[in-house]
Motif scaffolding. Structure first.
Motif, PDB file in Angstrom:
ATOM      1  N   ALA A 134     -23.859  20.763  22.381  1.00  0.00           N
ATOM      2  CA  ALA A 134     -22.544  20.998  21.776  1.00  0.00           C
ATOM      3  C   ALA A 134     -22.416  20.018  20.195  1.00  0.00           C
ATOM      4  O   ALA A 134     -22.291  20.643  19.165  1.00  0.00           O
ATOM      5  CB  ALA A 134     -21.462  20.350  22.437  1.00  0.00           C
ATOM      6  N   ALA A 137     -24.663  21.917  17.802  1.00  0.00           N
ATOM      7  CA  ALA A 137     -23.869  23.178  17.281  1.00  0.00           C
ATOM      8  C   ALA A 137     -22.891  22.912  16.148  1.00  0.00           C
ATOM      9  O   ALA A 137     -22.758  23.439  15.302  1.00  0.00           O
ATOM     10  CB  ALA A 137     -23.329  23.821  18.261  1.00  0.00           C
ATOM     11  N   GLU A 142     -21.711  25.439  13.321  1.00  0.00           N
ATOM     12  CA  GLU A 142     -21.487  26.530  13.974  1.00  0.00           C
ATOM     13  C   GLU A 142     -19.836  26.714  14.016  1.00  0.00           C
ATOM     14  O   GLU A 142     -19.344  27.789  14.112  1.00  0.00           O
ATOM     15  CB  GLU A 142     -22.176  26.870  15.208  1.00  0.00           C
ATOM     16  CG  GLU A 142     -23.677  26.960  15.173  1.00  0.00           C
ATOM     17  CD  GLU A 142     -24.208  27.234  16.578  1.00  0.00           C
ATOM     18  OE1 GLU A 142     -23.736  27.922  17.246  1.00  0.00           O
ATOM     19  OE2 GLU A 142     -25.232  26.606  16.725  1.00  0.00           O
ATOM     20  N   LEU A 143     -19.184  25.670  14.317  1.00  0.00           N
ATOM     21  CA  LEU A 143     -17.716  25.738  14.400  1.00  0.00           C
ATOM     22  C   LEU A 143     -16.994  25.524  13.061  1.00  0.00           C
ATOM     23  O   LEU A 143     -15.903  25.528  13.098  1.00  0.00           O
ATOM     24  CB  LEU A 143     -17.285  24.521  15.340  1.00  0.00           C
ATOM     25  CG  LEU A 143     -17.202  24.792  16.876  1.00  0.00           C
ATOM     26  CD1 LEU A 143     -18.809  25.221  17.427  1.00  0.00           C
ATOM     27  CD2 LEU A 143     -16.558  23.418  17.681  1.00  0.00           C
ATOM     28  N   LEU A 243     -16.281  25.518  21.083  1.00  0.00           N
ATOM     29  CA  LEU A 243     -17.242  25.290  22.356  1.00  0.00           C
ATOM     30  C   LEU A 243     -16.258  24.870  23.352  1.00  0.00           C
ATOM     31  O   LEU A 243     -15.409  23.842  23.241  1.00  0.00           O
ATOM     32  CB  LEU A 243     -18.185  24.425  21.925  1.00  0.00           C
ATOM     33  CG  LEU A 243     -18.352  23.164  21.439  1.00  0.00           C
ATOM     34  CD1 LEU A 243     -17.867  22.086  22.452  1.00  0.00           C
ATOM     35  CD2 LEU A 243     -19.176  22.744  20.659  1.00  0.00           C
ATOM     36  N   VAL A 254     -20.326  28.730  23.778  1.00  0.00           N
ATOM     37  CA  VAL A 254     -20.151  28.523  22.224  1.00  0.00           C
ATOM     38  C   VAL A 254     -19.587  30.125  21.808  1.00  0.00           C
ATOM     39  O   VAL A 254     -20.118  30.932  22.139  1.00  0.00           O
ATOM     40  CB  VAL A 254     -21.224  28.217  21.372  1.00  0.00           C
ATOM     41  CG1 VAL A 254     -21.008  28.068  19.915  1.00  0.00           C
ATOM     42  CG2 VAL A 254     -21.523  26.726  21.984  1.00  0.00           C
TER      43      VAL A 254
END
Length: 327
Positions: A134, A137, A142-143, A243, A254
């Motif tokens: 996490a 990511a 990615e978020l 996530l 995710v």
């Protein structure tokens, strides 16, 4: 190994056995002693791991001559033994919580700084596979920009003398992980209840504001059960994705905004190492010993325990005064 690090464990309780297990099984470490308060219990534990029992810190230090000591004592009994070990010039890995009082935390950190000592704390949730993935990511973008985050964790009680044991002893992991994933917490606003044990705040709910502008929540309880599904859940939601971490080691999901497919990690059939909560400590110990041998700072310095305590104290102040508190 001729160059095996000599490590002693202070504490003969249930989690102290995990310390002894790790040190005794590694080829690059030698378990040179276990210190406990009860002579019979300590002798039995030492016999299990084929090492020497001690009931006095100084005797252990003088006879066992450890390179590093790990400390795993009852939650509210950390300060005096830890300070004594630091005053003796001993590098340490201690269990959370660091202590229950900020002045005590500052005294420990000051002594470690004065002597230039390695001073690590075992916030082992950081080393769970879903948490590490996490973090990667989030760092990879990615978020997108994080907008909100939620931590929920509840199980059977671990009572002590403090009315805030749930917050300081157990939810310390949540405060640490939320800051690890989402950045510093800027302010808190709290509600608590002692309805099941008068004078002890067994369940709490906290509204969070992060320094980034994101918001969040933390719900922590001693009025639940680890037998329940989803005893632990973390959600981090950003502008382009989300996530979810389930039960610390169980699963990471995710998702990308607008995409009905999801990417899921969970341990495979033979991957017992990643599915086992206790082995998050093995992973942390790998990092601790690598840093210690290289003369580097700990992967999780004890000051992170002090930071989590400072946020907890802000939460207590918020509840007692009925106001939002900057932390």
């Amino acid at each position: 190994m001729d160059d095996a690090l000599r490590i002693a464990v202070v504490g003969a309780g249930a989690w102290g056995a995990q310390h002894a297990r790790i040190v005794s099984r590694r080829r690059d470490t030698a378990l040179v002693g276990i210190v406990g308060r009860d002579p019979d219990r300590t002798a039995a534990r030492a016999a299990t791991f084929d090492t020497a029992p001690f009931t006095d810190l100084d005797t252990m230090l003088d006879e066992a001559r450890p390179d590093l000591v790990t400390v795993c004592l009852p939650n509210e009994a950390h300060f005096a033994p830890t300070l004594h070990l630091l005053e003796r010039g001993v590098p340490l890995l201690v269990e959370k919580p660091l202590v229950f009082d900020l002045k005590e935390a500052d005294a420990l950190l000051a002594e470690a700084e004065r002597q230039g000592l390695f001073f690590a704390i075992n916030l082992n949730h950081r080393f769970a596979e879903p948490v590490m993935r996490a973090k990667a990511a989030i760092d990879a973008g990615e978020l997108g920009d994080i907008v909100f985050a939620t931590w929920r964790f509840g199980g059977e009680p671990n009572y002590g003398d403090s009315p805030h044991a749930n917050l300081i002893e157990t939810q310390v992991h949540g405060l640490d992980m939320l800051e690890q994933l989402c950045g510093p917490i800027g302010s808190v606003a709290a509600q608590m209840t002692d309805m099941t044990r008068a004078g002890t705040y067994t369940t709490l709910a906290v509204a969070l504001q992060f320094a980034s502008g994101a918001v969040g929540s933390l719900v922590g309880s001693y009025d639940s059960s680890y037998a329940y599904p989803d005893a632990h859940l973390v959600e981090v939601n950003g502008t382009t994705g989300r996530l979810i971490i389930e039960d610390t080691v169980k699963r990471l999901t995710v998702s990308a905004a607008g995409d009905e497919t999801r990417r899921v990690w969970e341990p495979g059939y033979f991957n017992d190492e990643a599915r086992t909560f206790e082995y998050t400590f093995d992973r942390h110990m790998d990092a601790v010993l690598t840093a210690f041998r290289a003369g580097q700072q700990p992967p999780v310095h004890a000051r992170e325990g002090r930071r989590a305590l400072a946020v907890a104290m802000g939460i207590i102040e918020s509840f007692e005064k009925g106001v939002r508190v900057d932390v």
